[in-house]
Design a protein around this motif. Structure first.
Motif, mmCIF file in Angstrom:
data_model
loop_
_atom_site.group_PDB
_atom_site.id
_atom_site.type_symbol
_atom_site.label_atom_id
_atom_site.label_comp_id
_atom_site.label_asym_id
_atom_site.label_seq_id
_atom_site.Cartn_x
_atom_site.Cartn_y
_atom_site.Cartn_z
ATOM 1 N N LEU A 96 37.062 -19.574 -1.006
ATOM 2 C CA LEU A 96 35.896 -19.347 -0.170
ATOM 3 C C LEU A 96 36.269 -19.379 1.306
ATOM 4 C CD1 LEU A 96 33.202 -21.537 -1.989
ATOM 5 C CD2 LEU A 96 33.576 -19.069 -2.186
ATOM 6 N N LEU A 97 35.758 -18.410 2.043
ATOM 7 C CA LEU A 97 35.917 -18.417 3.497
ATOM 8 C C LEU A 97 35.098 -19.564 4.063
ATOM 9 C CD1 LEU A 97 36.841 -16.952 6.151
ATOM 10 C CD2 LEU A 97 34.645 -15.743 6.046
ATOM 11 N N LYS A 98 35.748 -20.451 4.811
ATOM 12 C CA LYS A 98 35.059 -21.614 5.375
ATOM 13 C C LYS A 98 34.741 -21.447 6.851
ATOM 14 C CE LYS A 98 35.088 -23.874 1.543
ATOM 15 N NZ LYS A 98 33.809 -24.037 0.801
ATOM 16 N N GLY A 99 35.347 -20.489 7.504
ATOM 17 C CA GLY A 99 35.080 -20.297 8.925
ATOM 18 C C GLY A 99 35.925 -19.169 9.464
ATOM 19 N N TRP A 117 29.669 -7.338 8.600
ATOM 20 C CA TRP A 117 29.623 -6.988 7.177
ATOM 21 C C TRP A 117 29.349 -8.213 6.306
ATOM 22 C CZ3 TRP A 117 33.408 -2.747 5.076
ATOM 23 C CH2 TRP A 117 33.034 -1.507 5.610
ATOM 24 N N LEU A 118 29.848 -9.362 6.697
ATOM 25 C CA LEU A 118 29.541 -10.580 5.958
ATOM 26 C C LEU A 118 28.043 -10.864 6.021
ATOM 27 C CD1 LEU A 118 30.542 -13.067 4.394
ATOM 28 C CD2 LEU A 118 30.939 -14.196 6.585
ATOM 29 N N GLY A 119 27.441 -10.649 7.197
ATOM 30 C CA GLY A 119 26.000 -10.819 7.330
ATOM 31 C C GLY A 119 25.237 -9.851 6.457
ATOM 32 N N ASP A 120 25.731 -8.603 6.355
ATOM 33 C CA ASP A 120 25.087 -7.617 5.472
ATOM 34 C C ASP A 120 25.144 -8.074 4.019
ATOM 35 O OD1 ASP A 120 24.596 -6.015 7.669
ATOM 36 O OD2 ASP A 120 26.252 -4.623 7.259
ATOM 37 N N ALA A 121 26.297 -8.617 3.611
ATOM 38 C CA ALA A 121 26.450 -9.081 2.224
ATOM 39 C C ALA A 121 25.516 -10.247 1.934
ATOM 40 C CB ALA A 121 27.903 -9.479 1.969
ATOM 41 N N GLU A 122 25.385 -11.152 2.886
ATOM 42 C CA GLU A 122 24.475 -12.287 2.706
ATOM 43 C C GLU A 122 23.030 -11.822 2.666
ATOM 44 O OE1 GLU A 122 25.675 -14.610 6.034
ATOM 45 O OE2 GLU A 122 27.223 -15.715 4.916
ATOM 46 N N ALA A 123 22.666 -10.879 3.559
ATOM 47 C CA ALA A 123 21.298 -10.366 3.608
ATOM 48 C C ALA A 123 20.943 -9.622 2.324
ATOM 49 C CB ALA A 123 21.120 -9.452 4.818
ATOM 50 N N ALA A 124 21.933 -8.999 1.684
ATOM 51 C CA ALA A 124 21.701 -8.278 0.438
ATOM 52 C C ALA A 124 21.587 -9.214 -0.760
ATOM 53 C CB ALA A 124 22.824 -7.272 0.204
ATOM 54 N N GLY A 125 21.815 -10.502 -0.534
ATOM 55 C CA GLY A 125 21.702 -11.478 -1.605
ATOM 56 C C GLY A 125 22.880 -11.514 -2.554
ATOM 57 N N LEU A 126 24.030 -11.024 -2.103
ATOM 58 C CA LEU A 126 25.208 -11.074 -2.970
ATOM 59 C C LEU A 126 25.612 -12.529 -3.206
ATOM 60 C CD1 LEU A 126 25.283 -8.068 -2.233
ATOM 61 C CD2 LEU A 126 27.764 -8.266 -2.015
ATOM 62 N N PRO A 127 25.860 -12.912 -4.457
ATOM 63 C CA PRO A 127 26.298 -14.292 -4.719
ATOM 64 C C PRO A 127 27.666 -14.544 -4.125
ATOM 65 C CG PRO A 127 26.482 -12.956 -6.703
ATOM 66 C CD PRO A 127 25.767 -12.116 -5.690
ATOM 67 N N ASP A 128 27.806 -15.712 -3.514
ATOM 68 C CA ASP A 128 29.104 -16.089 -2.927
ATOM 69 C C ASP A 128 29.667 -14.971 -2.066
ATOM 70 O OD1 ASP A 128 29.156 -18.622 -4.218
ATOM 71 O OD2 ASP A 128 29.829 -17.653 -6.058
ATOM 72 N N TRP A 146 32.971 -6.671 -2.034
ATOM 73 C CA TRP A 146 31.512 -6.520 -2.032
ATOM 74 C C TRP A 146 31.133 -5.246 -2.779
ATOM 75 C CZ3 TRP A 146 32.501 -7.596 3.706
ATOM 76 C CH2 TRP A 146 32.541 -8.970 3.935
ATOM 77 N N TYR A 147 31.295 -5.276 -4.100
ATOM 78 C CA TYR A 147 31.111 -4.082 -4.920
ATOM 79 C C TYR A 147 29.712 -3.502 -4.807
ATOM 80 C CZ TYR A 147 35.295 -6.117 -7.083
ATOM 81 O OH TYR A 147 36.535 -6.666 -7.289
ATOM 82 N N ALA A 148 28.709 -4.366 -4.803
ATOM 83 C CA ALA A 148 27.330 -3.881 -4.789
ATOM 84 C C ALA A 148 27.012 -3.081 -3.536
ATOM 85 C CB ALA A 148 26.352 -5.052 -4.924
ATOM 86 N N LEU A 149 27.733 -3.351 -2.465
ATOM 87 C CA LEU A 149 27.527 -2.628 -1.216
ATOM 88 C C LEU A 149 28.510 -1.477 -1.059
ATOM 89 C CD1 LEU A 149 26.890 -5.551 1.306
ATOM 90 C CD2 LEU A 149 25.216 -4.176 0.058
#
Length: 224
Positions: A64-67, A32-43, A102-105
């Motif tokens: 921020l999640l660092k790992g 899901w983190l990859g989906d959020a990044e692929a969707a261009g969600l900021p931060d 991840w509101y946009a998703l």
């Protein structure tokens, strides 16, 4: 209520059921983190950390999640100043919550877990990746403390810059470091029409006689 604040039945996300969730919450979170990044969600790695102060007052803020990998097994990593409000809270009560909004998703992930200070080597490793300006700020800011004005902070920054002017590698402050959150449960929330949202939860089930990192995960569905 204005139209912009009204709730609309527009949760048309993809199906999400027991056949689609990975039984390892870290695998599913990475997905899901990859989906959020692929969707261009900021931060996309921003998460809201909830803690309890020594006096029992709750507080929250974005970190921020660092790992997702700790030295003893999977864990969620963030960093903070141990003298900040959240640092003081963590020293008193290590049970925490984390929320990825991840509101946009039409998705969110809620983690209930226990936070532990990371080994010094892990904190040093991440500190070395920070830009020099952020390192200077780590020394200059007395995080969460009152300041008379912006000028007070800028004077502290100037003093820290002068202190380390001849130093190639700014050392890590003793009050700054990483924390690792070991989940007890992870809820994956997917918005659906008519507010009949999908809420699938993975709960930790420790294996008898084995470390918590070897725990199995039990899947359950919560009603929306």
């Amino acid at each position: 209520m204005s139209d912009s604040l009204a709730r609309h039945d527009d949760y048309d996300g993809p199906p999400f059921d027991e056949s689609l969730i990975d039984r390892d919450p870290f695998v599913q979170l990475r997905r899901w983190l990859g989906d959020a990044e692929a969707a261009g969600l900021p931060d996309a790695n921003a998460m809201v950390l909830g803690t309890v102060d020594p006096d029992g007052a709750p507080s929250s803020r974005t970190v921020l999640l660092k790992g997702l990998a700790g030295p003893d097994g999977p864990a969620l990593e963030f960093v903070t100043n141990s003298e900040s409000r959240k640092g003081i809270a963590l020293a008193s009560e290590q049970r925490v919550t984390l929320l990825f909004p991840w509101y946009a998703l039409r998705r969110q992930v809620i983690v209930d877990g226990v936070a532990h200070p990371a080994p010094a080597a892990l904190s040093d490793e991440y500190w070395a990746t920070r830009p020099r300006g952020s390192q200077i700020g780590g020394w200059a800011s007395r995080q969460s403390r009152p300041a008379a004005d912006r000028a007070e902070l800028e004077r502290a920054v100037a003093a820290a810059e002068a202190r380390f002017a001849d130093v190639d590698a700014v050392p890590r402050p003793p009050h700054w470091g990483a924390w690792l959150v070991e989940p007890r449960s992870v809820e994956f929330w997917q918005g659906r029409p008519s507010r009949l949202h999908d809420r699938l939860v993975l709960e930790r089930v420790p294996a008898a006689g084995r470390p918590a990192v070897d725990a199995a995960w039990r899947l359950l569905r919560r009603q929306p």
